[in-house]
Write a protein that holds these residues in place. Structure first.
Motif, PDB file in Angstrom:
ATOM      1  N   LEU A 136       0.839  -1.182   0.000  1.00  0.00           N
ATOM      2  CA  LEU A 136       0.000   0.000   0.000  1.00  0.00           C
ATOM      3  C   LEU A 136       0.882   1.242   0.000  1.00  0.00           C
ATOM      4  N   PRO A 137       0.431   2.350  -0.628  1.00  0.00           N
ATOM      5  CA  PRO A 137       1.271   3.539  -0.758  1.00  0.00           C
ATOM      6  C   PRO A 137       1.786   4.095   0.564  1.00  0.00           C
ATOM      7  N   ASN A 138       1.016   3.959   1.632  1.00  0.00           N
ATOM      8  CA  ASN A 138       1.428   4.542   2.911  1.00  0.00           C
ATOM      9  C   ASN A 138       2.087   3.531   3.837  1.00  0.00           C
ATOM     10  N   LYS A 139       2.366   2.342   3.349  1.00  0.00           N
ATOM     11  CA  LYS A 139       2.987   1.325   4.190  1.00  0.00           C
ATOM     12  C   LYS A 139       4.445   1.662   4.456  1.00  0.00           C
ATOM     13  N   LYS A 140       4.829   1.478   5.663  1.00  0.00           N
ATOM     14  CA  LYS A 140       6.198   1.736   6.078  1.00  0.00           C
ATOM     15  C   LYS A 140       7.091   0.578   5.639  1.00  0.00           C
ATOM     16  N   LEU A 141       8.181   0.882   4.939  1.00  0.00           N
ATOM     17  CA  LEU A 141       9.143  -0.134   4.532  1.00  0.00           C
ATOM     18  C   LEU A 141      10.163  -0.368   5.634  1.00  0.00           C
ATOM     19  N   HIS A 142      10.577  -1.605   5.774  1.00  0.00           N
ATOM     20  CA  HIS A 142      11.672  -1.964   6.663  1.00  0.00           C
ATOM     21  C   HIS A 142      12.873  -2.221   5.753  1.00  0.00           C
ATOM     22  N   VAL A 143      13.926  -1.432   5.946  1.00  0.00           N
ATOM     23  CA  VAL A 143      15.056  -1.397   5.022  1.00  0.00           C
ATOM     24  C   VAL A 143      16.307  -1.993   5.654  1.00  0.00           C
ATOM     25  N   PHE A 144      17.024  -2.779   4.862  1.00  0.00           N
ATOM     26  CA  PHE A 144      18.334  -3.306   5.216  1.00  0.00           C
ATOM     27  C   PHE A 144      19.346  -2.407   4.503  1.00  0.00           C
ATOM     28  N   LEU A 145      20.178  -1.709   5.278  1.00  0.00           N
ATOM     29  CA  LEU A 145      21.134  -0.746   4.738  1.00  0.00           C
ATOM     30  C   LEU A 145      22.547  -1.297   4.880  1.00  0.00           C
ATOM     31  N   VAL A 146      23.226  -1.454   3.744  1.00  0.00           N
ATOM     32  CA  VAL A 146      24.592  -1.980   3.717  1.00  0.00           C
ATOM     33  C   VAL A 146      25.490  -0.903   3.133  1.00  0.00           C
ATOM     34  N   GLU A 147      26.365  -0.353   3.966  1.00  0.00           N
ATOM     35  CA  GLU A 147      27.237   0.756   3.570  1.00  0.00           C
ATOM     36  C   GLU A 147      28.462   0.746   4.460  1.00  0.00           C
ATOM     37  N   ASP A 148      29.656   0.842   3.845  1.00  0.00           N
ATOM     38  CA  ASP A 148      30.889   0.773   4.644  1.00  0.00           C
ATOM     39  C   ASP A 148      31.372   2.129   5.148  1.00  0.00           C
ATOM     40  N   LEU A 159      32.368  -2.886  -0.325  1.00  0.00           N
ATOM     41  CA  LEU A 159      32.415  -2.877   1.138  1.00  0.00           C
ATOM     42  C   LEU A 159      33.850  -3.115   1.588  1.00  0.00           C
ATOM     43  N   ASN A 160      34.548  -2.039   1.841  1.00  0.00           N
ATOM     44  CA  ASN A 160      35.947  -2.147   2.284  1.00  0.00           C
ATOM     45  C   ASN A 160      36.759  -3.037   1.346  1.00  0.00           C
ATOM     46  N   GLY A 161      36.573  -2.840   0.037  1.00  0.00           N
ATOM     47  CA  GLY A 161      37.341  -3.591  -0.953  1.00  0.00           C
ATOM     48  C   GLY A 161      36.730  -4.917  -1.372  1.00  0.00           C
ATOM     49  N   GLN A 162      35.609  -5.292  -0.785  1.00  0.00           N
ATOM     50  CA  GLN A 162      34.921  -6.536  -1.158  1.00  0.00           C
ATOM     51  C   GLN A 162      33.592  -6.198  -1.824  1.00  0.00           C
ATOM     52  N   ASP A 163      33.275  -6.895  -2.910  1.00  0.00           N
ATOM     53  CA  ASP A 163      32.002  -6.686  -3.589  1.00  0.00           C
ATOM     54  C   ASP A 163      30.855  -7.243  -2.767  1.00  0.00           C
ATOM     55  N   SER A 164      29.721  -6.544  -2.811  1.00  0.00           N
ATOM     56  CA  SER A 164      28.524  -7.004  -2.089  1.00  0.00           C
ATOM     57  C   SER A 164      27.658  -7.928  -2.946  1.00  0.00           C
ATOM     58  N   PHE A 165      28.182  -8.397  -4.072  1.00  0.00           N
ATOM     59  CA  PHE A 165      27.398  -9.237  -4.972  1.00  0.00           C
ATOM     60  C   PHE A 165      26.869 -10.514  -4.316  1.00  0.00           C
ATOM     61  N   PRO A 166      27.630 -11.172  -3.408  1.00  0.00           N
ATOM     62  CA  PRO A 166      27.053 -12.339  -2.729  1.00  0.00           C
ATOM     63  C   PRO A 166      25.811 -11.991  -1.898  1.00  0.00           C
ATOM     64  N   VAL A 167      25.782 -10.786  -1.359  1.00  0.00           N
ATOM     65  CA  VAL A 167      24.611 -10.344  -0.603  1.00  0.00           C
ATOM     66  C   VAL A 167      23.429 -10.182  -1.560  1.00  0.00           C
TER      67      VAL A 167
END
Length: 122
Positions: free
Chosen positions: A3-15, A62-70
């Motif tokens: 729904l447009p007003n539904k709150k998303l739960h986000v996984f944030l991956v950042e080094d 991510l600190n020199g490693q690709d996040s592609f496996p994630v």
């Protein structure tokens, strides 16, 4: 469908901790929440396997490693995600070409637009 007003739960991956904090604040201001965070590949893989979120924002490097496996783990679980990178789409493996991408430096409003696109994937 989300729904447009539904709150998303986000996984944030950042080094980069400062950028992670700014992106998290933006996500919160948009009415969503960051329910998982990871700065390192191993931690990101573990949290991707555990779940507990709707969508993910993945820094490619991510600190020199690709996040592609994630990304592969998220695909296997059917969880939509966006890559963030300063290196452009040409540096993504072919299997990710055509996916969602935010090129750094991105504007903070771009995050909101991308979350809307991810929500439509749910």
């Amino acid at each position: 469908m989300l729904l447009p007003n539904k709150k998303l739960h986000v996984f944030l991956v950042e080094d980069e901790p400062t950028l992670m904090d700014v992106v998290e604040q933006t996500i919160t201001q948009l009415g969503h929440s960051v329910t998982e965070r990871a700065e390192r590949l191993e931690d990101a893989l573990s949290k991707a396997a555990a779940g507990g979120f709707d969508v993910a924002v993945l820094d490619v490097n991510l600190n020199g490693q690709d996040s592609f496996p994630v990304a592969d783990a998220l695909i296997a679980r059917g969880i939509p995600f966006v890559f963030t990178t300063g290196f452009g789409a040409n540096n993504l493996p072919e299997r990710f070409q055509g996916g969602y991408l935010l090129e750094k430096p991105f504007r903070l409003r771009d995050i909101g637009q991308m979350l809307d696109r991810l929500a439509q994937s749910l």
